[in-house]
Design an enzyme around this catalytic site. Structure first.
Site, short mmCIF file in Angstrom:
data_model
loop_
_atom_site.label_atom_id
_atom_site.label_comp_id
_atom_site.label_asym_id
_atom_site.label_seq_id
_atom_site.Cartn_x
_atom_site.Cartn_y
_atom_site.Cartn_z
N ARG A 148 -2.57 -6.74 13.71
CA ARG A 148 -1.18 -6.47 14.11
C ARG A 148 -0.96 -6.69 15.61
NH1 ARG A 148 -0.12 -1.27 10.17
NH2 ARG A 148 0.51 -2.49 8.34
N PHE B 262 14.33 3.45 5.43
CA PHE B 262 13.76 2.12 5.65
C PHE B 262 13.58 1.30 4.37
CE2 PHE B 262 10.11 4.98 5.14
CZ PHE B 262 9.34 4.31 4.19
N HIS C 111 -0.13 -5.78 5.35
CA HIS C 111 -0.11 -4.47 4.69
C HIS C 111 -1.52 -4.22 4.18
CE1 HIS C 111 0.86 -1.34 1.67
NE2 HIS C 111 0.02 -2.02 0.90
N THR D 32 0.77 0.71 12.93
CA THR D 32 2.10 0.22 12.57
C THR D 32 2.99 0.13 13.82
OG1 THR D 32 1.89 1.24 10.39
CG2 THR D 32 4.11 0.66 11.10
N ARG E 252 -8.03 -1.02 7.25
CA ARG E 252 -6.96 -0.34 7.98
C ARG E 252 -7.24 -0.37 9.49
NH1 ARG E 252 -2.96 1.33 5.42
NH2 ARG E 252 -2.21 2.77 7.00
#
Length: 138
Positions: free
Chosen positions: A103, A58, A116, A92, A86
């Site tokens: 997210r 990636f 991030h 993710t 976080r």
């Protein structure tokens, strides 16, 4: 324990003009912004920041994505900032994202996930130093 962590608002979010909304959400959730800048990363800067991932499948697509549009980097401070940010970011993987996370609200996919955050206190110190000098953090 009061900590600092690094946040990046990624190209997919800056392109969609979500900077203010995301920063406001961070603040409303107890994270103070101690430093902030917008920049367009070079390939070399991005490769340096993500050096630990060099050689992984990636890596090249990640570098290409991160240099595609400007980003915003911020130092966030608060109680257990690394862990709390976080949790606020969310997972993710799109299928694991929970309501109320950045997210879930703003991510478009796996890589295009809006933000991030440092994954540990050690990473936070290294990542903050990558983008900010001590005098830039108030």
């Amino acid at each position: 324990m009061i900590q600092q962590t690094l946040a990046i608002i990624k190209p997919d979010a800056t392109k969609r003009h979500l900077i203010g909304e995301i920063l406001s959400y961070m603040e409303k959730n107890g994270l103070a912004i101690k430093a902030l800048k917008m920049l367009h990363l070079t390939k070399e800067q991005t490769e340096g920041f993500y050096a630990e991932h060099q050689g992984k499948d990636f890596f090249d697509p990640l570098v290409a994505f991160m240099i595609s549009e400007p980003i915003v980097v911020a130092v966030l401070e608060g109680e257990n900032a690394v862990e709390n940010y976080r949790l606020l970011m969310g997972a993710t993987k799109p299928e694991e994202r929970k309501l109320g996370t950045i997210r879930k609200m703003f991510g478009l996919g796996y890589r295009e996930n809006a933000v991030h955050g440092s994954d540990s206190e050690t990473s936070a110190k290294r990542e903050i130093a990558y983008f900010f000098t001590p005098s830039e953090i108030v």
